[in-house]
Design a protein around this motif. Structure first.
Motif, PDB file in Angstrom:
ATOM      1  N   ASN A 158       0.854  -1.212   0.017  1.00 25.07           N
ATOM      2  CA  ASN A 158       0.023   0.006  -0.084  1.00 25.07           C
ATOM      3  C   ASN A 158       1.034   1.206  -0.195  1.00 25.07           C
ATOM      4  O   ASN A 158       1.616   1.648   1.014  1.00 25.07           O
ATOM      5  CB  ASN A 158      -0.832  -0.045   1.227  1.00 25.07           C
ATOM      6  CG  ASN A 158      -2.079  -1.023   1.081  1.00 25.07           C
ATOM      7  OD1 ASN A 158      -2.295  -1.681  -0.020  1.00 25.07           O
ATOM      8  ND2 ASN A 158      -2.638  -1.240   2.125  1.00 25.07           N
ATOM      9  N   ILE A 169      -0.441   4.144   4.893  1.00 20.84           N
ATOM     10  CA  ILE A 169      -1.683   4.305   5.768  1.00 20.84           C
ATOM     11  C   ILE A 169      -1.212   4.019   7.174  1.00 20.84           C
ATOM     12  O   ILE A 169      -0.563   2.884   7.526  1.00 20.84           O
ATOM     13  CB  ILE A 169      -2.591   3.109   5.316  1.00 20.84           C
ATOM     14  CG1 ILE A 169      -3.368   3.406   3.878  1.00 20.84           C
ATOM     15  CG2 ILE A 169      -3.945   3.096   6.343  1.00 20.84           C
ATOM     16  CD1 ILE A 169      -4.073   2.084   3.566  1.00 20.84           C
ATOM     17  N   GLY A 224      -4.984   6.967   8.825  1.00 19.14           N
ATOM     18  CA  GLY A 224      -5.171   6.807   7.490  1.00 19.14           C
ATOM     19  C   GLY A 224      -4.887   7.898   6.469  1.00 19.14           C
ATOM     20  O   GLY A 224      -4.340   8.726   7.056  1.00 19.14           O
ATOM     21  N   GLU A 252     -11.636   3.478  12.528  1.00 12.59           N
ATOM     22  CA  GLU A 252     -11.381   1.851  12.255  1.00 12.59           C
ATOM     23  C   GLU A 252     -12.074   1.707  10.922  1.00 12.59           C
ATOM     24  O   GLU A 252     -13.320   2.307  10.596  1.00 12.59           O
ATOM     25  CB  GLU A 252     -11.934   1.248  13.259  1.00 12.59           C
ATOM     26  CG  GLU A 252     -11.443   1.389  14.821  1.00 12.59           C
ATOM     27  CD  GLU A 252     -12.225   0.793  15.752  1.00 12.59           C
ATOM     28  OE1 GLU A 252     -12.565  -0.489  15.573  1.00 12.59           O
ATOM     29  OE2 GLU A 252     -12.686   1.460  16.536  1.00 12.59           O
ATOM     30  N   ALA A 253     -11.389   0.761  10.058  1.00  8.95           N
ATOM     31  CA  ALA A 253     -12.248   0.342   8.779  1.00  8.95           C
ATOM     32  C   ALA A 253     -13.622  -0.753   9.443  1.00  8.95           C
ATOM     33  O   ALA A 253     -13.367  -1.788  10.061  1.00  8.95           O
ATOM     34  CB  ALA A 253     -11.307  -0.493   8.068  1.00  8.95           C
ATOM     35  N   THR A 273     -18.032  -1.245   8.704  1.00  9.12           N
ATOM     36  CA  THR A 273     -19.406  -0.863   8.411  1.00  9.12           C
ATOM     37  C   THR A 273     -19.883  -0.183   9.695  1.00  9.12           C
ATOM     38  O   THR A 273     -20.113  -0.785  10.864  1.00  9.12           O
ATOM     39  CB  THR A 273     -20.140  -2.010   7.919  1.00  9.12           C
ATOM     40  OG1 THR A 273     -19.534  -2.405   6.799  1.00  9.12           O
ATOM     41  CG2 THR A 273     -21.922  -1.463   7.682  1.00  9.12           C
ATOM     42  N   GLN A 282     -13.106   3.363   5.315  1.00  4.07           N
ATOM     43  CA  GLN A 282     -11.853   3.131   5.437  1.00  4.07           C
ATOM     44  C   GLN A 282     -11.203   4.205   6.414  1.00  4.07           C
ATOM     45  O   GLN A 282     -11.599   5.228   6.563  1.00  4.07           O
ATOM     46  CB  GLN A 282     -11.175   2.817   4.417  1.00  4.07           C
ATOM     47  CG  GLN A 282     -11.763   1.656   3.514  1.00  4.07           C
ATOM     48  CD  GLN A 282     -11.329   0.492   4.449  1.00  4.07           C
ATOM     49  OE1 GLN A 282     -10.237   0.211   4.696  1.00  4.07           O
ATOM     50  NE2 GLN A 282     -12.345  -0.448   4.188  1.00  4.07           N
ATOM     51  N   PRO A 283     -10.234   3.787   7.342  1.00  8.31           N
ATOM     52  CA  PRO A 283      -9.524   4.760   7.972  1.00  8.31           C
ATOM     53  C   PRO A 283      -9.218   5.938   7.142  1.00  8.31           C
ATOM     54  O   PRO A 283      -8.400   5.794   5.936  1.00  8.31           O
ATOM     55  CB  PRO A 283      -8.306   4.141   8.533  1.00  8.31           C
ATOM     56  CG  PRO A 283      -8.682   2.583   8.777  1.00  8.31           C
ATOM     57  CD  PRO A 283      -9.690   2.323   7.554  1.00  8.31           C
ATOM     58  N   LYS A 308     -19.720   1.136  15.171  1.00  6.03           N
ATOM     59  CA  LYS A 308     -19.168   0.389  14.561  1.00  6.03           C
ATOM     60  C   LYS A 308     -20.079  -1.135  14.478  1.00  6.03           C
ATOM     61  O   LYS A 308     -20.504  -1.419  15.749  1.00  6.03           O
ATOM     62  CB  LYS A 308     -17.833  -0.035  14.898  1.00  6.03           C
ATOM     63  CG  LYS A 308     -17.128  -1.143  14.310  1.00  6.03           C
ATOM     64  CD  LYS A 308     -15.862  -1.278  15.095  1.00  6.03           C
ATOM     65  CE  LYS A 308     -15.025  -2.479  14.081  1.00  6.03           C
ATOM     66  NZ  LYS A 308     -13.703  -2.652  15.003  1.00  6.03           N
TER      67      LYS A 308
END
Length: 318
Positions: free
Chosen positions: A124, A128, A133, A235-236, A238, A293-294, A317
């Motif tokens: 990546n 990140i 992020g 935090e990543a 939903t 995503q972060p 979360k």
């Protein structure tokens, strides 16, 4: 105001020299080069059982500096498969340059190490960080977080904490501008109200009809109004989106983090009861979800359809 619970080679097997029996005989015609001399296969200084370049000697297969399991060998050695340059060593698959080491797949230069996929410099390339992020704030954005610190997700975002920057940058609103309300003051204050303030209806919590006082909220919202909030997604995940609101009809809200990370226009239910106008009957509603995503973002809250007062928005979360 009240606050709800808040809502990241195998080192080339140094088989170079493995079984370097080329030194066993023929390197010299001296009669002192016997089968137990310096280049032996299993240990001797030049012979078969212990030499520094033998299969089990200093450069041998299971204990030497350049053998298959020695310091450059396959299992515990410096450059072997499990040694410091081996599969589990400092340059091996699990070592400092190996798959799980400092330069390996989970190490500092590997897929999950400090230069790996989960951190800086590996697969990546955005570097990140574990918490903040990448910065997704548009380079042209001239607003900023209220109080200097972005709101956090997961967590609760109070409606009055919209960004600084003024009209057309941090917000577009239809209501009147006020200087202060409920002891809360901003130089760019928009049409904020306060539950239970003098000369206003008695605000109630739907279901219990308990009187509410002291919460700052946004009122007199018009269709097409919007507010910006600089946020940090930590935090990543939903996230469940919930709101504390009161209103009638079916208001709809939309949340945009990037041009491709956004919700649909999420509907809210109208409130009623307690013998009070619907706009002053407050309830908490879960209205939708979003995968984030972060990173650092400017979250835009659009009022697609109105008929509500709004106190806060929370991201929990799932």
């Amino acid at each position: 105001m009240k606050t709800q619970t808040r809502l990241f080679g195998l080192g080339l097997l140094g088989f170079a020299g493995t079984f370097s029996l080329i030194a066993v005989v023929g390197c010299t015609s001296s009669p002192s080069r016997t089968v137990t001399g310096t280049a032996g296969a299993n240990g001797g200084s030049a012979g078969e059982n212990g030499g520094s370049a033998g299969a089990n000697g200093t450069a041998g297969a299971t204990g030497g500096s350049a053998g298959a399991t020695g310091s450059a060998g396959a299992t515990p050695g410096t450059a072997g498969a499990d040694g410091s340059a081996g599969a589990n060593g400092s340059a091996g698959a699990n070592g400092s340059a190996g798959a799980n080491g400092s330069a390996g797949a989970n190490g500092s230069a590997g897929a999950n190490g400090t230069a790996g996929a989960g951190t800086d410099g590996g697969s990546n390339t955005d570097a990140i960080a574990a918490v903040d992020g990448p910065n997704q704030v548009p380079s042209t954005y001239t607003g900023g977080p209220f109080g200097g610190t972005p709101a956090k997700i997961p967590g609760t975002i109070q409606i009055e904490g919209y960004d600084t920057g003024g009209s057309g940058v941090a917000y577009k609103v239809s209501g009147n501008v006020k200087g202060s309300t409920c002891t809360f003051t901003r130089t760019d204050l928009i049409d904020l109200q306060c539950t239970g303030q003098p000369n206003s209806p008695t605000d109630q919590a739907e279901g219990t009809c308990a009187k509410l006082t002291g919460d700052v909220y946004l009122g007199y919202i018009g269709t097409g109004d919007w507010l910006n909030y600089t946020v940090t997604v930590e935090e990543a995940a939903t996230y469940q989106i919930s709101v504390h609101s009161g209103g009638s009809n079916t208001p709809r809200l939309m949340f945009t983090f990037t041009p491709t990370v956004k919700t649909a226009a999420l509907p809210l239910m109208g409130t009623s009861g307690c013998g009070v106008e619907a706009y002053h009957v407050w309830t908490v509603q879960n209205i939708g979800t979003i995968a984030l995503q972060p990173g650092k973002y400017v979250m835009r809250l659009d009022f697609v359809a109105v008929g509500l007062n709004l106190d806060w928005v929370a991201f929990t979360k799932m």
